[in-house]
Design a protein around this motif. Structure first.
Motif, PDB file in Angstrom:
ATOM      1  N   CYS A 232      -4.250 -27.183  52.145  1.00  0.00           N
ATOM      2  CA  CYS A 232      -4.827 -27.188  50.988  1.00  0.00           C
ATOM      3  C   CYS A 232      -4.959 -28.380  50.134  1.00  0.00           C
ATOM      4  O   CYS A 232      -4.222 -29.416  50.505  1.00  0.00           O
ATOM      5  CB  CYS A 232      -4.037 -26.097  50.024  1.00  0.00           C
ATOM      6  SG  CYS A 232      -3.635 -24.697  50.570  1.00  0.00           S
TER       7      CYS A 232
ATOM      8  N   GLU B 231      -3.789 -29.546  47.300  1.00  0.00           N
ATOM      9  CA  GLU B 231      -2.380 -29.666  46.725  1.00  0.00           C
ATOM     10  C   GLU B 231      -1.680 -30.448  47.663  1.00  0.00           C
ATOM     11  O   GLU B 231      -1.063 -31.266  47.342  1.00  0.00           O
ATOM     12  CB  GLU B 231      -1.857 -28.492  46.191  1.00  0.00           C
ATOM     13  CG  GLU B 231      -2.777 -27.748  45.155  1.00  0.00           C
ATOM     14  CD  GLU B 231      -3.612 -26.746  45.650  1.00  0.00           C
ATOM     15  OE1 GLU B 231      -4.204 -26.918  46.671  1.00  0.00           O
ATOM     16  OE2 GLU B 231      -3.533 -25.702  45.069  1.00  0.00           O
ATOM     17  N   ARG B 232      -1.404 -29.772  48.812  1.00  0.00           N
ATOM     18  CA  ARG B 232      -0.401 -30.281  49.896  1.00  0.00           C
ATOM     19  C   ARG B 232      -1.034 -31.788  50.332  1.00  0.00           C
ATOM     20  O   ARG B 232      -0.296 -32.464  50.752  1.00  0.00           O
ATOM     21  CB  ARG B 232      -0.328 -29.429  50.908  1.00  0.00           C
ATOM     22  CG  ARG B 232       0.731 -28.150  50.383  1.00  0.00           C
ATOM     23  CD  ARG B 232       1.133 -27.250  51.569  1.00  0.00           C
ATOM     24  NE  ARG B 232      -0.137 -26.179  51.721  1.00  0.00           N
ATOM     25  CZ  ARG B 232      -0.534 -25.943  52.930  1.00  0.00           C
ATOM     26  NH1 ARG B 232      -0.179 -26.164  53.969  1.00  0.00           N
ATOM     27  NH2 ARG B 232      -1.581 -25.035  52.873  1.00  0.00           N
TER      28      ARG B 232
ATOM     29  N   CYS C 119      -1.766 -21.910  45.785  1.00  0.00           N
ATOM     30  CA  CYS C 119      -1.252 -20.747  46.869  1.00  0.00           C
ATOM     31  C   CYS C 119      -0.045 -20.774  46.884  1.00  0.00           C
ATOM     32  O   CYS C 119       0.826 -21.732  46.474  1.00  0.00           O
ATOM     33  CB  CYS C 119      -1.850 -20.832  48.211  1.00  0.00           C
ATOM     34  SG  CYS C 119      -1.085 -21.963  49.361  1.00  0.00           S
TER      35      CYS C 119
ATOM     36  N   CYS D 293       1.672 -23.963  48.661  1.00  0.00           N
ATOM     37  CA  CYS D 293       1.540 -25.186  47.876  1.00  0.00           C
ATOM     38  C   CYS D 293       2.819 -24.807  46.860  1.00  0.00           C
ATOM     39  O   CYS D 293       3.298 -26.115  46.273  1.00  0.00           O
ATOM     40  CB  CYS D 293       0.276 -25.242  47.316  1.00  0.00           C
ATOM     41  SG  CYS D 293      -1.034 -25.892  48.446  1.00  0.00           S
TER      42      CYS D 293
END
Ligand SMILES: [Zn+2]
Length: 131
Positions: A53, A55-56, A90, A93
């Motif tokens: 993702c 964010e990660r 999610c 994350c």
């Protein structure tokens, strides 16, 4: 840095999204306490579980550069170039955020011109933790 400025960086990060399967581009912009910003995008894979993702991607980029202290992250997503619905992180994350951030860490989401700012403990009140 304002929430709006961080959202704009996240929108720009969408341009680097590798999302041939979902066609859904996600961008994130992570603000460190020292003022530096790390952006990230979703990076999909034919083996879906290998997908990462936005964010990660942002968090791991920052941590790889020695950053550990974070203020907030902006997250946006789009399938058509418009940002007209929120794209909340999610569960995985949220767990990653909880590893590095306190309950006051902010997650900024955008729906058209409306911004939503949530504390991490609102989004993720019961993280898994190492007792
Ligand atoms: Zn995620």
């Amino acid at each position: 840095m304002s929430d709006n400025e961080l959202i704009e960086i996240a929108k720009k990060a969408c341009e680097n999204s590798y999302s041939p399967y979902s066609k859904f581009r996600v961008g994130a912009a992570l603000l460190c306490k020292d003022g530096s910003v790390f952006s990230g995008c979703n990076i999909e894979n034919a083996s879906f579980g290998a997908t990462n993702c936005a964010e990660r991607t942002a968090f791991f980029s920052a941590v790889a550069q020695g950053k550990r202290d974070f203020l907030k992250i902006a997250v946006v997503g789009t399938s058509d170039g418009r940002f007209n619905s929120v794209t909340p992180p999610c569960g995985i994350c949220r767990q990653v955020m909880s590893e590095f951030c306190g309950k006051d860490f902010r997650v900024i989401l955008a729906e058209n011109d409306n911004l939503i700012s949530l504390a991490l403990d609102e989004l993720f009140p019961f993280p898994f933790c190492d007792f």
